[in-house]
Scaffold this motif. Structure first.
Motif, PDB file in Angstrom:
ATOM      1  N   GLY A 100       0.894  -1.195  -0.101  1.00 56.63           N
ATOM      2  CA  GLY A 100      -0.112   0.105  -0.160  1.00 56.63           C
ATOM      3  C   GLY A 100       0.723   1.347   0.061  1.00 56.63           C
ATOM      4  O   GLY A 100       0.321   2.372   0.311  1.00 56.63           O
ATOM      5  N   ILE A 111       4.852   8.472   5.186  1.00 53.42           N
ATOM      6  CA  ILE A 111       4.701   6.988   5.815  1.00 53.42           C
ATOM      7  C   ILE A 111       5.904   6.765   6.664  1.00 53.42           C
ATOM      8  O   ILE A 111       5.706   5.963   7.829  1.00 53.42           O
ATOM      9  N   GLY A 115       3.853   6.343   9.664  1.00 52.99           N
ATOM     10  CA  GLY A 115       3.098   5.175   9.509  1.00 52.99           C
ATOM     11  C   GLY A 115       3.375   4.288  10.437  1.00 52.99           C
ATOM     12  O   GLY A 115       3.902   4.138  11.549  1.00 52.99           O
ATOM     13  N   ASP A 116       2.841   2.547  10.348  1.00 49.95           N
ATOM     14  CA  ASP A 116       2.960   1.450  11.015  1.00 49.95           C
ATOM     15  C   ASP A 116       4.109   0.686  10.803  1.00 49.95           C
ATOM     16  O   ASP A 116       4.452   0.905   9.593  1.00 49.95           O
ATOM     17  N   VAL A 292       4.641   0.624   6.720  1.00 43.09           N
ATOM     18  CA  VAL A 292       3.672   0.897   5.938  1.00 43.09           C
ATOM     19  C   VAL A 292       2.700   1.941   6.340  1.00 43.09           C
ATOM     20  O   VAL A 292       2.782   2.541   7.280  1.00 43.09           O
ATOM     21  N   PRO A 293       1.688   2.369   5.231  1.00 45.54           N
ATOM     22  CA  PRO A 293       0.806   3.397   5.771  1.00 45.54           C
ATOM     23  C   PRO A 293      -0.010   3.002   7.095  1.00 45.54           C
ATOM     24  O   PRO A 293      -0.416   1.923   7.471  1.00 45.54           O
ATOM     25  N   LYS A 294      -0.210   3.993   7.744  1.00 44.71           N
ATOM     26  CA  LYS A 294      -0.784   3.768   9.117  1.00 44.71           C
ATOM     27  C   LYS A 294      -2.271   3.301   8.879  1.00 44.71           C
ATOM     28  O   LYS A 294      -3.090   3.775   8.048  1.00 44.71           O
ATOM     29  N   LYS A 296      -3.217   0.564   7.675  1.00 42.91           N
ATOM     30  CA  LYS A 296      -3.556  -0.279   6.464  1.00 42.91           C
ATOM     31  C   LYS A 296      -3.486  -1.805   6.654  1.00 42.91           C
ATOM     32  O   LYS A 296      -4.027  -2.498   6.146  1.00 42.91           O
ATOM     33  N   PHE A 297      -2.847  -2.198   7.686  1.00 37.60           N
ATOM     34  CA  PHE A 297      -2.551  -3.732   8.156  1.00 37.60           C
ATOM     35  C   PHE A 297      -3.079  -3.778   9.724  1.00 37.60           C
ATOM     36  O   PHE A 297      -2.627  -2.841  10.579  1.00 37.60           O
TER      37      PHE A 297
END
Length: 300
Positions: A100, A111, A115-116, A292-294, A296-297
């Motif tokens: 993503g 990100i 992000g995460d 990764v994008p915050k 997203k997962f």
């Protein structure tokens, strides 16, 4: 926060230089500290990533380049506590699709900060590690032909399509045997076989639609029974992601499988071509921490 930026200035027709200029400005605006390292030779990004990880200095070690640079940086960070980030700016940018991560430089840069972090699997093809997709057959034939176009065209997808069309003219299937962990044997007249940890190859062609970077499994994707005549039907559907689920494809998920073919084929590992069948593909669970994008997962 402090970032390590590993830049391949030769990737993507100079796009990493443009990306670096853009993200440096963004980081300065946001008060983010960073150090830039330029790669100087093949494999240098792996060395730089290992050194950065060993220093324990950086919150995130970032690949700025194409999928080849991503693979090199990831190789240097496997099974460490370090976190990898990606500013995608190559000709394909396939690995970031299931993550993503967008190809917009500034969004990708944000990100890295906001992000995460998740932990993803890797794969192994014989002794070679891959993070996205490895395989053999038609995809290797296409990559051989893409070499004729990719330095003439800035559009990576167009170069891939030109290479694909050229490969179609010499279209050949192989007698493929796949041995599963339970001893089952799959035989196909196959155009190509892929082992998917990620989902896409060739600047956006979905080859492993059911792959999951965190499920501890590889997706076996087989495209088979394609002739020059029905390639007119099959290949356009491969390009637009609608081939899987038809009579020309077989997909299943396993931790490991061995494949051989006649005639022999080289293999591709994240787009890098090398020897060759027979080949054993296996999953390497929880191999790499990546930003990764915050949201997203789900966190696991």
């Amino acid at each position: 926060m402090e970032l390590c930026l590993i830049v391949n200035t030769k990737a993507g027709n100079g796009l990493p230089v443009t990306a670096l200029n853009a993200v440096e400005k963004r980081f300065k605006e946001r008060g983010v500290m960073y150090t830039v390292y330029n790669t100087e030779y093949q494999g240098h990004a792996t060395d730089l990533a290992k050194q950065a990880a060993g220093s324990k200095r950086f919150d995130c070690i970032v690949s700025i380049g194409g999928d080849g640079t991503v693979r090199e940086v990831a190789l240097g960070l496997m099974y460490s506590d370090a976190v990898m980030g990606i500013i995608p700016c190559g000709s394909g940018n396939d690995f970031v699709r299931p993550l993503g991560i967008p190809t917009d430089y500034l969004t990708a840069a944000d990100i890295l900060v906001d992000g995460d972090t998740i932990c993803i699997d890797a794969g192994k093809a014989n002794d070679e590690v891959f993070f996205n997709v490895a395989g053999f057959g038609f995809d290797v034939d296409v990559l051989d032909n893409v070499e004729l176009y990719k330095y003439k065209m800035k559009n990576g997808r167009l170069a891939y399509i030109m290479g694909l069309l050229r490969a179609v003219l010499g279209l050949k299937s192989r007698d493929v045997s796949i041995t599963l962990p339970d001893g089952r044997l799959i035989k196909r007249k196959a155009l190509m076989v892929a082992a998917g940890n990620g989902t896409h190859i060739g600047s956006g062609m979905e080859i492993a639609p059911y792959a999951d970077l965190r499920d501890g499994l590889l997706e076996i994707s087989i495209i088979h029974d394609v002739t020059k005549l029905n390639a007119i039907y099959a290949l356009p559907r491969f390009l637009n992601g609608k081939l899987f689920g038809t009579k020309y494809t077989t997909s299943l998920k396993v931790e490991e499988f061995t494949a051989d073919c006649e005639p022999h084929s080289r293999i591709q590992v994240d787009g890098e071509r090398m020897e060759g069948t027979p080949v054993t593909f296996r999953i390497l669970p929880k191999a790499l921490n990546i930003r990764v994008p915050k949201g997203k997962f789900e966190q696991r």
